[in-house]
Design a protein around this motif. Structure first.
Motif, short mmCIF file in Angstrom:
data_model
loop_
_atom_site.label_atom_id
_atom_site.label_comp_id
_atom_site.label_asym_id
_atom_site.label_seq_id
_atom_site.Cartn_x
_atom_site.Cartn_y
_atom_site.Cartn_z
N SER A 1 0.99 -1.06 -0.22
CA SER A 1 0.02 0.10 0.02
C SER A 1 0.83 1.29 0.07
CB SER A 1 -0.85 -0.01 1.30
OG SER A 1 -1.32 -1.15 1.66
N LEU A 2 1.82 1.19 0.63
CA LEU A 2 2.91 2.10 0.82
C LEU A 2 3.57 2.65 -0.48
CD1 LEU A 2 4.68 2.07 4.26
CD2 LEU A 2 3.16 3.93 3.42
N SER A 3 3.88 1.49 -1.00
CA SER A 3 4.73 1.90 -2.46
C SER A 3 4.19 2.01 -3.59
CB SER A 3 5.52 0.49 -2.63
OG SER A 3 4.84 -0.82 -2.84
N LEU A 4 2.71 1.74 -3.79
CA LEU A 4 1.87 2.11 -4.90
C LEU A 4 1.90 3.47 -5.29
CD1 LEU A 4 -1.15 -0.24 -4.91
CD2 LEU A 4 0.70 -0.13 -6.48
N SER A 5 1.93 4.40 -4.44
CA SER A 5 1.64 5.80 -4.83
C SER A 5 3.05 6.33 -5.01
CB SER A 5 1.07 6.74 -3.81
OG SER A 5 1.45 6.42 -2.54
N SER A 6 4.12 5.75 -4.49
CA SER A 6 5.50 5.98 -4.78
C SER A 6 6.12 5.89 -5.77
CB SER A 6 6.47 5.46 -3.48
OG SER A 6 6.12 5.74 -2.26
N ILE A 7 5.46 4.36 -6.17
CA ILE A 7 6.04 4.01 -7.71
C ILE A 7 5.57 4.86 -8.55
CG2 ILE A 7 5.58 2.27 -9.38
CD1 ILE A 7 5.36 0.22 -6.98
N ALA A 8 4.20 5.51 -8.55
CA ALA A 8 3.48 6.48 -9.42
C ALA A 8 4.31 7.52 -9.29
CB ALA A 8 1.99 6.57 -9.05
#
Lengths: 483, 324
Positions: free
Chosen positions: B193-200
């Motif tokens: 959950s944390l990484s999804l928006s960081s990836i984007a």
């Protein structure tokens, strides 16, 4: 020296034989904003995003006004009825297998008989359809079936006054619907009207029928009410589905279902949406006002004033927002209410971004020719700042403040979700609170959390797309790029 | 350079002092609970307050300025943040905080380890395929991922992966066995959950910077002198694009240490974020001061490190030069 007071007009002569007629430029004149709007319109995704935002705003404004499950009723009364966790239902889709207020559940045989008991007494299809019969690891029968969540609520015990009891009976005759069912003695679960074991599992007779255990009076008729206390009130078994119709005059049907507290999600979410939008707009407007003035002064005067003011913003911008919001809640919430203190928290550091944008724009424009011309013509500092420079910077500044909105909505929903800010009351709520309240039902009733989450996702995506489109439209570096 | 760094650190300390003083004064101005409510632990709390120099031996207030001086002496020089007065009654705040910190740090480090390579790769791919369908797909996905609040993914992940498919436990394991397989498995949902928006976020930034560099004329020269497309991209374009990308990654990694309150609360991560939320709810002010200081330090350090890193990455940027 001769005084020249009046020279006749005919004495004057044009230097060039014919005065040059000022020629209008060919084509239509397009102003700055008109041009930006034209460019914005070409950006299809932003236009769609704008339309979606309008729809969401319309939803927030009109649903509480026009909805059948009227605002106040949905917020207070359904709670009282304990009509909780109902699935979304649209009457048009009742026979279509979806959006019909049913949920697919795998239940044990005992549970199955329990629900069928309600169905048999009321004649309503509590279990719409048995999809599959299976046996679990212990060899017990299990049913996978579609259960109507509206009917499965079944009965409740309700204490009615004599007048109310008679009113219901009159209504029953008029509408040919039964609200009050025969009473059963010695059962705490209102749904059980048959012979059952200690766990409440029906004990069927040899033909597989339910054995009723209705209370009977001296003459052998079923008793519909148990007189309690001094005889002024009756304790009755009330069928919730029909009681709802008696009370509100329409069949229960909630387009988005109800929450764990029994509030209609459609209207509740609209009230949350209203709050989120109005709040974000307020924050954005106040930030715009403060930021624009501060940034204008910084950018226009420059030098020492700029340096000092920049240091102030430097320090302010380093203050963690979370800490500010918490401090304001601790200090101000009791005095001015949580909403105002939240507003203060957002404004305290929120205007810095706008101030920075405005400052840059002022640096860009303050030495341009038109500003010098205005100064030569004798315009004062205030006039130059707000009549000459500001309109040129307006596009960028407005874009900046639109792009602030999704951030504000996100932060506000996060804070209310975490409970650092608590805005919940019977008449208003916020998306974050709805999410927090729905979270405990995530595994069984995901629709409670789905709609607020869907709403906020849609809102964030649209606002970002809309803001980006606006930025591209106002960005002068793109001027002429697409021609 | 050295004087610039000294100046920045000086300013950092000043800012930190101002913020923490503000917090302290505001907290001290709040109406204090009467000590009686602590019941049999009253003596413990009173003694602690006395030793901290915040009240006299009977728990009566002493002048605010004296309190403030003692507070600075205790916290900044002695690293003594007092005891928890509500949440973990009687225990040392700093100790509890340090116990919670590894959870938050681990989760965020894993999230960064996942997000940075994926985000960069997606961004580079999108930039190379600019305006083709691959780019449009990635850009649209990125737009959606960036916009949708991270807690929405958290709900989706929790519902589908944890409840429906039962792949992972619903909440994170407690305990200090940080590298056991069970613990790692239970960390996956919050990390995702944390990484999804960081990836984007990384993908969007990388694509933006790289497309800008790719239009540069020096790339044409590189191609003209015979380098292949891959070579020009790797050796010339990417290196230049990294100038703004690396500092942003550094700042993200530092800022991410402060964690995401909401993700920690959804997956019941026993970390700093949960501690903050429960400290606020319980009105445990010593924790509040400590955690505010923590968040402030993280934010300030991130700012400085980013500014300094520009100079190390790009030799053309001369830090602290008078006429840059």
């Amino acid at each position: 020296m001769r005084e020249i007071n009046e020279i006749p007009a005919e004495k004057f002569r044009f230097v060039t034989p014919k005065p040059q007629q000022e020629q209008n430029l060919p084509g239509k004149h397009i102003g700055y904003f008109r041009e930006a709007f034209g460019r914005f319109r070409k950006n299809k995704s932003s236009v769609v995003a704008g339309v979606i935002i309008l729809c969401l705003v319309a939803y927030a404004v009109f649903v509480p006004i026009f909805c059948q499950t009227s605002y106040s009723v949905a917020l207070t009364d359904t709670t009282y009825l304990q009509y909780t966790k109902l699935k979304p239902r649209n009457k048009l889709f009742v026979n279509w297998g979806f959006w019909d207020g049913c949920s697919v559940k795998t239940i044990s045989r005992g549970n199955y008989l329990y629900l069928q008991g309600i169905a048999q007494e009321t004649g309503q299809p509590v279990i719409k359809k048995v999809l599959k019969e299976t046996t679990d690891t212990d060899g017990n029968l299990q049913y996978k079936c579609r259960v109507d969540s509206y009917l499965a609520k079944g009965f409740v015990h309700m204490t009615l006054s004599r007048a109310e009891y008679e009113k219901i009976q009159a209504w029953e005759k008029a509408n040919d619907l039964q609200v009050i069912y025969p009473a059963v003695e010695g059962q705490s679960d209102a749904n059980i009207w048959y012979k059952a074991n200690r766990k409440g599992i029906p004990q069927l007779d040899s033909q597989g029928n339910y054995v009723n255990q209705y209370a009977v009076d001296e003459t052998g008729n079923f008793r519909y009410a148990m007189v309690t206390g001094d005889g002024s009130s009756y304790r009755c078994r009330v069928f919730l589905y029909n009681y709802f119709q008696y009370r509100y005059g329409f069949e229960p049907s909630f387009l988005l279902g109800t929450t764990g507290q029994g509030q209609d999600i459609l209207t509740r979410l609209a009230s949350a949406a209203r709050f989120s939008l109005v709040f974000a707009l307020c924050v954005s407007a106040i930030n715009l006002l403060i930021g624009a003035v501060y940034g204008a002064i910084e950018g226009y005067y420059g030098g020492t004033a700029d340096l000092l003011m920049e240091r102030i913003t430097d320090i302010l911008s380093r203050v963690p927002f979370l800490v500010v919001a918490t401090l304001f809640q601790l200090h101000l919430a009791a005095k001015v209410g949580p909403i105002v203190s939240l507003l203060f928290a957002f404004v305290l550091t929120g205007w810095l971004g706008i101030a920075n944008i405005t400052r840059m724009q002022f640096y860009r424009y303050k030495d341009r020719e038109f500003v010098q011309a205005a100064r030569v013509l004798g315009a004062g500092n205030g006039r130059i700042m707000f009549r000459h420079i500001f309109p040129n910077a307006l596009g960028t500044i407005i874009t900046g403040s639109v792009l602030v909105i999704p951030g504000v909505i996100f932060l506000e929903s996060s804070l209310t979700y975490l409970g650092i800010v608590n805005l919940d009351s019977s008449t208003m709520t916020s998306v974050g609170t709805m999410l927090a309240n729905g979270r405990q039902y995530l595994s069984t009733d995901p629709h409670i959390i789905l709609f607020p989450a869907l709403f906020i996702s849609l809102l964030e995506i649209s606002f970002n797309l809309f803001g980006n489109g606006l930025r591209d439209a106002f960005n002068p570096s793109l001027r002429g790029a697409d021609q | 350079m050295a004087s610039y760094i000294a100046k920045r650190i000086g300013f950092l300390l000043l800012t930190f002092l101002i913020i923490i003083s503000m917090c302290f004064v505001f907290i001290r101005l709040l109406p204090d609970d009467p000590p009686e409510q602590f019941g049999k632990d009253m003596q413990l709390v009173l003694q602690s307050r006395y030793r901290q120099g915040l009240a006299d031996i009977n728990g009566n207030p002493i002048p605010l300025l004296t309190q403030y001086g003692n507070f600075l002496k205790n916290t900044l020089l002695g690293f003594n943040w007092g005891i928890s007065e509500k949440l973990y009654l009687g225990q040392d705040c700093l100790k509890i905080f340090l116990e919670k910190l590894p959870n938050t740090v681990l989760i965020n480090v894993y999230a960064s380890l996942l997000a940075i390579p994926l985000g960069l790769a997606l961004g580079i791919y999108a930039a190379l395929k600019k305006n083709r369908w691959q780019d449009h797909t990635i850009s649209t996905g990125v737009m959606v991922l960036v916009s949708v609040p991270s807690y929405v993914y958290a709900f989706l992940i929790q519902y589908f992966l944890c409840f429906r498919l039962k792949l992972f436990p619903v909440v994170m394991e407690a305990g200090r066995d940080y590298f056991s397989p069970q613990m790692l498995r239970s960390m996956i949902p919050p990390v995702l959950s944390l990484s999804l928006s960081s990836i984007a976020g990384y993908a969007r930034f990388t694509r933006g910077e790289l497309t800008e560099v790719l239009t540069g004329e020096f790339l044409l020269l590189a191609r003209a002198k015979g380098l292949s497309r891959g070579q020009t991209t790797l050796r010339h374009a990417l290196r230049n694009a990294m100038v703004p990308i690396v500092p942003s990654i550094i700042s993200e990694v530092i800022a991410v240490l402060s964690g995401s309150l909401i993700i920690e609360s959804i997956f019941v991560v026993p970390g700093v974020g949960s501690l903050y939320v429960s400290a606020i709810t319980a009105l445990d002010y010593n924790f509040f001061l400590l955690l505010s200081a923590f968040y402030t330090v993280i934010g300030l350090t991130a700012g400085i490190v980013v500014d300094l890193s520009y100079g190390f990455i790009d030799p053309r940027i001369r830090i602290g030069a008078k006429n840059a």
